[in-house]
Design a protein around this motif. Structure first.
Motif, PDB file in Angstrom:
ATOM      1  N   ARG A 441       0.832  -1.212   0.000  1.00  0.00           N
ATOM      2  CA  ARG A 441       0.000   0.000   0.000  1.00  0.00           C
ATOM      3  C   ARG A 441       0.861   1.255   0.000  1.00  0.00           C
ATOM      4  NH1 ARG A 441      -5.505   0.641   3.469  1.00  0.00           N
ATOM      5  NH2 ARG A 441      -6.214   2.583   2.556  1.00  0.00           N
ATOM      6  N   ALA A 444       2.021   1.741  -3.445  1.00  0.00           N
ATOM      7  CA  ALA A 444       0.899   2.160  -4.285  1.00  0.00           C
ATOM      8  C   ALA A 444       0.625   3.654  -4.111  1.00  0.00           C
ATOM      9  CB  ALA A 444      -0.347   1.343  -3.923  1.00  0.00           C
ATOM     10  N   GLU A 445       0.656   4.113  -2.880  1.00  0.00           N
ATOM     11  CA  GLU A 445       0.437   5.539  -2.606  1.00  0.00           C
ATOM     12  C   GLU A 445       1.444   6.381  -3.381  1.00  0.00           C
ATOM     13  OE1 GLU A 445      -1.746   7.125  -0.740  1.00  0.00           O
ATOM     14  OE2 GLU A 445      -2.826   5.436   0.149  1.00  0.00           O
ATOM     15  N   ALA A 448       1.053   6.172  -7.372  1.00  0.00           N
ATOM     16  CA  ALA A 448      -0.123   6.899  -7.863  1.00  0.00           C
ATOM     17  C   ALA A 448       0.184   8.362  -8.167  1.00  0.00           C
ATOM     18  CB  ALA A 448      -1.254   6.798  -6.838  1.00  0.00           C
ATOM     19  N   LEU A 472       0.517  -4.867  -6.706  1.00  0.00           N
ATOM     20  CA  LEU A 472       0.521  -3.404  -6.805  1.00  0.00           C
ATOM     21  C   LEU A 472      -0.812  -2.895  -7.328  1.00  0.00           C
ATOM     22  CD1 LEU A 472       2.059  -0.788  -6.484  1.00  0.00           C
ATOM     23  CD2 LEU A 472       3.038  -1.114  -8.747  1.00  0.00           C
ATOM     24  N   VAL A 473      -1.377  -3.588  -8.283  1.00  0.00           N
ATOM     25  CA  VAL A 473      -2.650  -3.143  -8.857  1.00  0.00           C
ATOM     26  C   VAL A 473      -3.748  -3.149  -7.810  1.00  0.00           C
ATOM     27  CG1 VAL A 473      -4.450  -3.705 -10.537  1.00  0.00           C
ATOM     28  CG2 VAL A 473      -2.055  -3.845 -11.194  1.00  0.00           C
ATOM     29  N   SER A 475      -3.472  -2.900  -4.613  1.00  0.00           N
ATOM     30  CA  SER A 475      -3.230  -1.861  -3.613  1.00  0.00           C
ATOM     31  C   SER A 475      -3.499  -0.458  -4.158  1.00  0.00           C
ATOM     32  CB  SER A 475      -1.781  -1.945  -3.106  1.00  0.00           C
ATOM     33  OG  SER A 475      -1.559  -3.164  -2.442  1.00  0.00           O
ATOM     34  N   ILE A 476      -3.254  -0.284  -5.444  1.00  0.00           N
ATOM     35  CA  ILE A 476      -3.372   1.063  -6.026  1.00  0.00           C
ATOM     36  C   ILE A 476      -4.776   1.330  -6.562  1.00  0.00           C
ATOM     37  CG2 ILE A 476      -2.853   0.752  -8.492  1.00  0.00           C
ATOM     38  CD1 ILE A 476      -0.744   2.922  -8.201  1.00  0.00           C
ATOM     39  N   LYS A 479      -6.951   4.322  -5.802  1.00  0.00           N
ATOM     40  CA  LYS A 479      -6.508   5.614  -6.308  1.00  0.00           C
ATOM     41  C   LYS A 479      -7.120   5.933  -7.672  1.00  0.00           C
ATOM     42  CE  LYS A 479      -3.817   6.992  -2.998  1.00  0.00           C
ATOM     43  NZ  LYS A 479      -4.068   8.240  -2.270  1.00  0.00           N
ATOM     44  N   VAL A 487       0.390   1.693 -13.705  1.00  0.00           N
ATOM     45  CA  VAL A 487       1.070   0.440 -13.364  1.00  0.00           C
ATOM     46  C   VAL A 487       1.265  -0.414 -14.611  1.00  0.00           C
ATOM     47  CG1 VAL A 487       0.879  -1.726 -12.077  1.00  0.00           C
ATOM     48  CG2 VAL A 487       0.229   0.428 -10.986  1.00  0.00           C
TER      49      VAL A 487
END
Length: 987
Positions: A441, A444-445, A448, A472-473, A475-476, A479, A487
């Motif tokens: 996460r 990911a933050e 983004a 990653l997808v 978690s992101i 956003k 990504v």
């Protein structure tokens, strides 16, 4: 007095220790005898004060010669000085300075300077100045060491201060030299002060004491006096050590030894040296080390210095060859504030971050943590620190990174700094961050909001750390679409193929999967490539991905068309895959119907086949088809039939889908060549409720009425009724249905008659239709069936009467066969209730009630179904029930018949409706006669005042009020007189 020319001056005396070491030679003995002879000639015991007037004190040199010649006792100094001070102050100062040159022992020095100290300040200062001019500074310092503290300080102030109140350079040199010599003595022998029986302008080599404390106290006295004179210990030391730059390290060590022995701290020495400059500081640190102190001692001292001072110390240590590892090892057990100070110092003097970290990691986690924290707090960026750590092999980089995380540095901050300071290390940093516990996460933050190039590096680091794009997808995803797209864009730029990415997509679900697929299309991926990639996946994954593409906005037709272009096998796989995941089957049907010729039917059949396989699509297919044209619907049903779908399943769907669906399904099945009997077979079993609409569709498609009748007459009356009802509604006639039924056995005809009646057709309507049919036996069959089923004879007669002629005759003939009636006596219960009103006025045992009588039924039709009485016979329709109040009413007519004779029969049939007459004798409630009291009272018990029907009503209401409702007497007393009249007659 002997002249200077013939004055023989002996050599300076040598200390007792020296004498003991070196025996006197013969020439020395001669000199000693000469000295004795000279003393005897001068008479040294004559008091100096008496000779003052004869002494040549005109200059310093003459004064020294005079006093050297006389060699006076120190005890004579003070009186002589006072005498001179009264007459000539200049000569007095000259006298004192000359006297000082003859001092040889500690005692002489102590007593001499003690006398000096007793003089007024001005005179004292002037005498000290004169003494200094004779280069007796060391002697003054030595005197301070020997004197009481108060006198020593006073003397030192006069000696050391210049006109500006600062430490005089010459005095400083004298003090420094004295301390160095004292220190040397202590270092060599570790015993007392230097012997004072040698001139102080020569090297001090001997001692008069073996007590180290005495030496230490003497040195302390000197230093304290200097400090007192200057006012600050650091400043004082700074002045004292100013010139040690040119000293040997050994001499500096002597000086250090003296100061430390006197109780001065290394910190004071270092600070003082720092006051004198960097070169002095370096020399001082060397001296401290040479004096036996470790570099750690210097560092301990510097730990309490200001940042600038500490930096200077660190620089000095480095300049003199100090090793970084020594400093770092010392820092290992220090608090963060100390570590920070020295890290800051190291950085400012040019030490590299990497060297600091390299050494720090050798001494444990706590030091590396403090070192990293210190580097951050002194302004070094995260990027710079990590960049430095990364260049070293081993675990340094990850260790530093872990400490940064422990210090609260967010992943975002770390990545920002490494991106700006050492972007080529972003991927490696991410990999390490994953290993030390940074969450997906956090990455990911950051991804983004960062650029694509950085996102690419972060993704690479995650992949290197064993993470997958899916992590990653997921978690992101929160956003938004743009973040997901970034990504995948990064993944593609890293060389990931669409096939690679479909594997990752298969691990996603829901909106995340949809947005991911949408992102791929927005990045230029074509439907063709996408379908190809999905077909390389497992069947389950292919379906999931195609479904996601549909949800992402790609038309089903586009996907199917693309799959078809790659061959029927791919197309079949695509259809099955889409339907497995409950794809938009309606869109698939639309697409298939737009195809040409056999392709349309093949596509539809394949879609149906797939739908059957997964057990969900048939309903959706038919729901879709229901809203299409009849031709399209028929095409879909044909495909379903070809795919082996059961008619029962299609009919069941139609039943639930409603009237339109049933109608369309009937038409479609008929056009497919299915017989009425075959279709109706499934109707009876599964979708009986949809019978009429199925029939409507089948009839529209050309099915024959007779086929439906042939099927229906073999079914239950309920089924026949519904079939006949629908056939009649669609234009078939009763006669047509009767003729079709006549072909079957009698029992089936009876069911057909019942079905027509339940379908809403009346007996009259059926009779009317039957009598005009060409079949001769039809009338008899219908009438007998009607009578058998107890239809009213009147209905039969009325139906035949409309036609008239022979038809009517046939019907009447048939009815007469049914005329014989049936009657029954009153039951005991009925008789008991009747006696309550009529007692013995009627022979109740002769009364009879009609059970079944065709004529009576006919009369009932004419009489509006009202019961009527003929003497002792009470007639009512066979379909009615006679309740007790009505029986009481009708028995009144029997009573009337008994009283008046047969005349009543005609009256019973027509008198009820005569003008001005009727049933109501004035009541408002037909049930119990309530409201008729006034009329009853007015008649005064005259029964004849009322017509027969009113009389019967009076009897009926009396029975209801008294016996059914059990009202009190006052509620039926107005009726009682008339009952009395009735009961008064006998049968």
């Amino acid at each position: 007095m002997p002249t200077r020319k013939n004055l023989k001056v002996s050599s300076p005396r040598i200390s007792a220790v020296r004498i003991a070491r070196k025996p006197a030679s013969s020439s020395t003995a001669v000199k000693r005898k000469a000295t004795v002879r000279l003393k005897k000639k001068i008479d040294p015991h004559v008091r100096l004060s008496a000779r003052l007037t004869s002494l040549n004190l005109s200059s310093a040199s003459s004064a020294k010669l005079e006093l050297k010649r006389l060699n006076p006792n120190v005890a004579e100094f003070a009186p002589a000085l006072k005498s001179l001070q009264k007459t000539d102050r200049v000569k007095a100062r000259r006298f004192a300075a000359a006297f000082a040159t003859n001092l040889r022992t500690d005692d002489q020095i102590r007593r001499f300077y003690g006398d000096i100290a007793t003089n007024p300040a001005k005179e004292r200062k002037e005498m000290i100045k004169a003494i200094r001019s004779e280069r007796r500074g060391l002697q003054v310092v030595h005197a301070v060491a020997l004197m009481p503290a108060a006198q020593g300080k006073s003397l030192m102030r006069d000696f050391a201060r210049n006109t500006k109140g600062d430490l005089d350079a010459g005095a400083a040199k004298d003090v420094r030299d004295w301390l160095q010599k004292a220190g040397r003595s202590m270092r060599q022998r570790k015993v007392g002060l230097p012997a004072m029986d040698s001139p102080f302008d020569k090297p001090i080599a001997d001692f008069v004491s073996d007590v180290v404390d005495t030496v230490a106290q003497a040195v302390k006295s000197v230093i304290d006096a200097v400090v007192d004179a200057v006012g600050n210990v650091v400043k004082a030391i700074g002045k004292l050590v100013k010139d040690i730059v040119n000293w040997t390290v050994d001499r500096v060590a002597d000086l250090v030894q003296a100061a430390i022995t006197a109780g001065k701290k290394i910190a004071e020495l270092v600070k003082g040296a720092l006051e004198a400059g960097v070169k002095v500081l370096r020399q001082m640190i060397k001296g401290i080390q040479a004096a036996g102190k470790a570099i750690f001692d210097v560092l301990e001292a510097a730990a309490r210095f200001t940042y600038e001072a500490a930096k200077a110390v660190v620089r000095a240590i480095k300049d003199i060859g100090g090793k970084l590892v020594e400093l770092v090892s010392w820092l290992a057990k220090k608090t963060f504030s100390v570590v920070k100070k020295f890290v800051d110092s190291l950085i400012k003097i040019g030490e590299s971050i990497v060297n600091i970290l390299k050494e720090a990691i050798r001494f444990g986690a706590n030091l590396i943590k403090n070192a990293v924290r210190a580097l951050l707090e002194v302004g070094k960026s995260i990027g710079a620190i990590l960049k430095a750590a990364f260049t070293r092999p081993g675990s340094l980089f990850e260790t530093v990174l872990r400490e940064m995380k422990r210090l609260g540095k967010a992943t975002k901050s770390i990545l920002n700094d490494i991106k700006n300071g050492a972007s080529r290390f972003v991927s490696k940093t991410v990999k390490s961050l994953v290993r030390i516990g940074s969450t997906m996460r956090e990455f990911a933050e950051y991804v983004a909001t960062t650029t694509l190039s950085v996102a690419k590096k972060i993704l690479q680091g995650l992949l290197d750390a064993g993470k997958i794009i899916k992590d990653l997808v997921v978690s992101i995803a929160r956003k938004g679409f743009a973040a997901i797209k970034k990504v995948f864009q990064a993944a593609i730029s890293l060389g990931k193929t669409l096939v690679d990415l479909t594997v990752e997509l298969g691990k996603l679900v829901g909106k995340v999967l949809t947005d991911s697929v949408k992102a791929l299309f927005s990045l230029g991926q074509t439907v063709v490539n996408y379908v190809k990639a999905t077909m390389n996946a497992t069947f389950e994954l292919a379906g999931k991905l195609l479904d996601a593409a549909i949800k992402a906005g790609k038309a089903v037709g586009n996907l199917l068309g693309t799959a078809l272009s790659q061959g029927f096998a791919v197309f079949r796989r695509a259809v099955y895959a889409i339907l497995k995941h409950a794809g938009p089957i309606g869109d698939m049907i639309d697409w298939a119907l737009k195809q040409v010729g056999d392709m349309a039917q093949n596509a539809l059949r394949l879609i149906v086949d797939a739908a059957q396989t997964f057990g969900e699509g048939l309903k959706k297919i038919l729901n879709k088809a229901k809203n299409l044209t009849n031709a399209a619907f028929n095409q879909v049903v044909e495909a379903m039939h070809a795919a082996g779908v059961f008619i029962s399943d299609m009919l069941e769907w139609a039943r639930k889908a409603g009237a339109i669906a049933l109608k369309k399904m009937g038409e479609a099945l008929t056009k497919l060549g299915h017989s009425v009997e075959y279709v109706m077979l499934w109707i009876e079993k599964d979708v009986f409720e949809g019978l009429e609409k199925i029939m409507e569709g089948m009839l529209k498609a050309g099915a024959a009425v007779v086929d439906f009748v042939s099927w229906a007459v073999q079914k239950s009356v309920e089924v026949m009724s519904r079939v006949f009802s629908k056939l009649l509604a669609l234009g078939a006639t009763i006669g047509e249905l009767l003729l079709d039924t006549l072909q079957h056995p009698d029992r089936l005809f009876e069911n057909a008659y019942k079905a027509l009646r339940e379908a809403g057709k009346t007996t009259k309507e059926i009779i009317q239709e039957a009598v005009v049919l060409p079949a001769q036996e039809m009338v008899e069959k219908v009438v007998n069936t009607a009578l058998k089923l107890k239809d009213a004879a009147m209905d039969i007669i009325e139906g035949a009467a409309i036609i008239g002629g022979s038809a009517l005759g046939v019907v009447v003939t048939l009815l007469l066969e049914w005329f014989p009636g049936e009657y029954r006596p009153l039951t005991p219960e009925e008789m008991a209730e009747a006696r309550k009103v009529y007692k013995d006025s009627i022979r109740l045992e002769e009364v009879r009630l009609a059970v079944k009588s065709i004529p009576i039924d006919i009369m009932q039709r004419l009489n509006n179904e009202r019961p009527f009485t003929t003497m002792y016979l009470i007639n009512f329709a066979s379909w009615n029930n006679l309740d007790q109040p009505t029986l009481i009413h009708e028995l009144m007519h029997v009573w009337q018949a008994v009283q008046t004779g047969p005349f009543y029969m005609a009256h019973a049939l027509w008198a009820q409706e005569a003008e001005g007459e009727g049933y109501n004798y004035g009541y408002t409630d037909n049930y119990d006669g309530d409201g008729g009291e006034d009329e009853l009272q007015a008649a005064g018990g005259n029964l004849e005042s009322f017509n027969p029907e009113q009389q019967a009503q009076i009897a009926e209401h009396y029975y209801v009020r008294r016996f059914l409702e059990n009202m009190p007497e006052e509620d039926y007393e107005d009726w009682q007189p008339y009952i009395d009249v009735i009961q008064a007659h006998s049968a």
